[in-house]
Structures are given as structure tokens and as C-alpha cells.
Write an enzyme that holds these catalytic residues in place. Structure first.
Site, PDB file in Angstrom:
ATOM      1  CB  SER A 277       8.183  10.940  -4.522  1.00  0.00           C
ATOM      2  OG  SER A 277       9.318  11.001  -5.355  1.00  0.00           O
TER       3      SER A 277
ATOM      4  CB  CYS B  98      16.244   6.329  -5.212  1.00  0.00           C
ATOM      5  SG  CYS B  98      15.906   7.203  -3.698  1.00  0.00           S
TER       6      CYS B  98
ATOM      7  CG  HIS C 246      16.433  11.431  -6.013  1.00  0.00           C
ATOM      8  ND1 HIS C 246      15.263  12.049  -5.646  1.00  0.00           N
ATOM      9  CD2 HIS C 246      16.624  10.450  -5.101  1.00  0.00           C
ATOM     10  CE1 HIS C 246      14.762  11.464  -4.557  1.00  0.00           C
ATOM     11  NE2 HIS C 246      15.579  10.487  -4.219  1.00  0.00           N
TER      12      HIS C 246
ATOM     13  CB  THR D  77      -0.936   0.028   1.240  1.00  0.00           C
ATOM     14  OG1 THR D  77      -0.140  -0.153   2.413  1.00  0.00           O
ATOM     15  CG2 THR D  77      -1.996  -1.054   1.148  1.00  0.00           C
TER      16      THR D  77
ATOM     17  CD  GLU E 252      18.710   8.995   1.123  1.00  0.00           C
ATOM     18  OE1 GLU E 252      18.234   8.010   1.723  1.00  0.00           O
ATOM     19  OE2 GLU E 252      18.751   9.078  -0.103  1.00  0.00           O
TER      20      GLU E 252
HETATM   21  C1  11C Z   1      15.106   9.535  -0.193  1.00  0.00           C
HETATM   22  N1  11C Z   1      16.518   7.838  -1.166  1.00  0.00           N
HETATM   23  O1  11C Z   1      14.977  10.146  -1.261  1.00  0.00           O
HETATM   24  C2  11C Z   1      15.574   8.105  -0.136  1.00  0.00           C
HETATM   25  C3  11C Z   1      14.462   7.138   0.033  1.00  0.00           C
HETATM   26  O2  11C Z   1      17.533   3.771   1.207  1.00  0.00           O
HETATM   27  O3  11C Z   1      15.904   3.120  -0.009  1.00  0.00           O
HETATM   28  C4  11C Z   1      14.865   5.683  -0.046  1.00  0.00           C
HETATM   29  C5  11C Z   1      15.681   5.189   1.113  1.00  0.00           C
HETATM   30  C6  11C Z   1      16.413   3.931   0.753  1.00  0.00           C
HETATM   31  O4  11C Z   1      14.854  10.026   0.910  1.00  0.00           O
END
Ligand code: 11C
Length: 344
Positions: free
Chosen positions: A179, A150, A242, A11, A202
Site C-alpha cells: 500500500s 511512513c 511496515h 481521491t 526510501e
Molecule cells: C513506501 N514509504 O512505502 C513509501 C511511500 O515519502 O511519503 C511514501 C513515500 C513518502 O513506498
């Protein structure tokens, strides 16, 4: 005959993208959906706060959502796509693998575990055979394969394309869409007129996952790449896509012209979700841009532009759709690789 697949965490934002990408899919049929306790027992139509720009596929809308536990998934389901929050993934993915399911996971838990393949098929498809080591280590009938974060997926294919010049140091700064932060980020839009530096964990993910992806696998163990990577990760008020600024220092001479040729020539792979070309190169210094370029190659391509010389070696910008190439599409592509390599 199509492989019956399930989605763990169906979901959520990435779960919804998975449904969009799998309906239809040439190899996979959705046969099971799971979510949190509060959704279990409801039809998918009732349980999902569906936000995609296309209707819920008719054959999915009436599936009853189950709890995220192995007993709730029919045993003739061969492959599970996991888009669970990482704390939930860490708790339950091993149970599914032990119960015999093959799991292609987007969740960030266990990405750096020594016996878990972290795979972008166009970059390191051979790492999938780390599953043999995993089976010996863990005694699972099932298996666990991961796709990276990502932002990692956006810049690592460009490094792979330029690796022949000898990667030494990489600096990368990200401008990440809301997102990536899930529904709250998209719906609240509280970030308008703002930017948030140093988001989540990140930076560490880009710095560590990239070395594992670019590492050498000799059939028994994986030697990580010794390229030095420094990342700065920032959230900006775009919806999807991104954008990343990269400075790359190579051992050999690397002109912008050589880089553009190598990026354009970098091959895709012969799997249904791999786009051809994988990497689009723009001459225009102001491209790629999220709104204009995130959907190239069905959202699975990486775009590069602004290639130029800088004080710190080669400089360029790259972009990918974070919830398609960077998440749901990456898991589907790994599912296709598992099928191709006889793991299903
Ligand atoms: C963000 N990349 O844009 C992240 C979301 O390690 O899969 C995904 C977090 C991950 O905040």
C-alpha cells in the site's frame, strides 16, 4: 466550532484514509476536496475509486471535487491536508500557503527544507514553531508543515524513547507493505512470490529525516542530530503495515530490559489522534507482525518486539500502519498540533 478543512489529492490512497480519519473528527469538518483535472467537476462518489473497507461517508460522497488550485477552495477553509504526489506538491503547495492556507502535508517535497517543520508530535512537537521562521523567510500568510515518510515514522519514535542512552549508530532494514506504493501496488499484487530491494528513494529519506526529527530547535534554527543512520528498504507482499529490523549502538550500557522499560514508558501527547500507549512492547520474539498488530491504537501505535542483545548493540523489530500512523493519521495529528498551538 469545528475548523473547516480541505483535502488536496482526495481521491488517492492517502486521501481516502484522510476521509476515513476525519469523518468524524472532534475538531475538523471536511468542506473541500481537490484532485487532478480528470476528477474535477465530478462528485467524490464518481471521482474516487473508493477502496476502503467502509462506505464513503454520506456527507463526503456528494461533495464536488475541485481542481488543485487555491481559487477552487473556499476562503473559510482554514486547514488543508495534502496527500499530493511530491512533484505536484512541490508545484502547488507554496501557492496555497501564499494564498493564506495552512497546509499539513504528507507529500515528500520540502520535508528537508530548513524553514519547514518536519514533525511527529510525540517526538518533536516544539519544532512546530519553526513556522515563525518560515513566515519571516517567505512572507506567507499561510504555513507549511510536513510529516515524515511512513518508514521514518515507524522507527524514529523508538529512537526518541531510547535517546537518553546516547544514540550513536543505527542500522535499519525495512519490510514495506505494497500500500506504500499506492493503488498499483495493491491492485496488481505483481510482487507475490517476490521481494524488491532498494525501493524508491526510501533509504535516503530514513537516513536524513530521522536526523532532522531528532534535532534540537532553539527557537531560531534547527541543529540536526548527529546519530549515524544506515537504511536498507525492501518491498514485500503484505497489504498494510511496515515492519522494520533495527540495530542500535548506544553510548551508555543499554540492556533489553532497560530498553523495554523506556519504550513502554515513552509518553503519547494530549491530542485526539495520539494513542495511549504510543509504543506497545511485545515479549514474544515473533511479534509484532503486520496482519496481527498494525491496527493497535486505531492504527496510530508503534509496536516493538524481539528486543535482544546483538553483536551490534541492541536489536529489535518495530511496526506501524503505513497509511494511518505513517501517512494520513500523521497529517491529521499535525493538524491537531497546529490547532493546539494557535496556528489556525
Ligand atoms: C513506501 N514509504 O512505502 C513509501 C511511500 O515519502 O511519503 C511514501 C513515500 C513518502 O513506498
Amino acid at each position: 466550532m469545528a475548523v473547516r478543512v480541505g483535502i488536496l489529492g482526495a481521491t488517492g490512497a492517502v486521501g481516502q484514509r484522510l476521509i476515513q480519519l476525519l469523518e468524524p473528527h472532534p475538531d475538523f469538518d471536511i468542506a473541500a476536496l481537490t484532485a487532478s483535472e480528470s476528477s474535477a467537476g465530478k462528485s467524490y462518489r464518481e471521482a474516487a475509486k473508493w477502496r476502503a473497507d467502509s462506505p464513503i461517508p454520506a456527507n463526503v460522497a456528494d461533495i464536488t471535487v475541485g481542481p488543485t488550485e487555491p481559487d477552487a477552495v473556499p476562503s473559510d477553509v482554514d486547514l488543508l491536508f495534502s496527500s499530493l504526489p511530491s512533484s505536484v506538491g512541490a508545484a502547488v503547495e507554496p501557492d496555497f500557503c501564499e494564498a493564506g492556507y495552512v497546509v499539513s502535508s504528507n507529500s515528500s517535497n520540502a520535508r528537508m527544507a530548513e524553514d519547514v517543520p518536519l514533525v511527529i508530535p510525540e517526538v518533536n512537537a516544539d519544532h512546530i514553531d519553526l513556522l515563525e521562521v518560515q513566515r519571516d523567510d517567505r512572507g506567507w500568510d499561510g504555513a507549511l508543515v510536513k510529516n515524515p515518510n511512513c518508514s521514518t515514522i515507524t522507527f524514529v519514535p523508538t529512537l526518541a524513547a531510547l535517546a537518553e542512552f546516547g544514540l550513536e549508530k543505527v542500522h535499519v532494514a525495512t519490510l514495506q507493505a505494497v500500500s506504500g506504493a499506492g493503488y498499483d501496488g495493491v491492485t496488481s499484487m505483481e510482487i507475490i512470490d517476490n521481494a524488491i530491494p532498494h525501493i524508491g528513494s526510501e533509504e535516503e529519506k530514513l537516513e536524513t529525516e530521522s536526523k532532522k526529527l531528532l534535532g534540537e530547535f532553539d527557537g531560531a534554527s534547527l541543529q540536526q542530530n548527529d546519530v549515524a543512520v544506515a537504511a536498507s528498504c525492501n518491498r514485500i507482499p503484505t497489504i498494510d503495515g511496515h515492519l522494520e529490523n533495527v540495530w542500535l549502538e548506544a553510548a551508555d550500557e543499554l540492556t533489553p530490559e532497560d530498553a523495554a522499560k523506556a519504550l513502554e514508558a515513552y509518553p503519547s501527547v494530549d491530542l485526539p489522534s495520539s494513542p495511549d500507549p504510543l509504543i506497545h512492547v511485545f515479549e514474544d520474539l515473533e511479534r509484532p507482525q503486520p496482519r496481527l498488530d498494525r491496527n493497535l491504537g486505531g492504527g496510530m501505535a508503534v509496536s516493538v518486539g524481539g528486543i535482544r542483545e546483538s553483536t551490534f548493540g541492541l536489536q529489535y523489530n518495530c511496526l506501524a500502519h503505513n497509511t494511518i500512523r505513517g501517512a494520513a493519521g500523521a497529517s491529521v495529528l499535525n493538524g491537531e498540533l497546529l490547532l493546539e498551538n494557535g496556528y489556525l
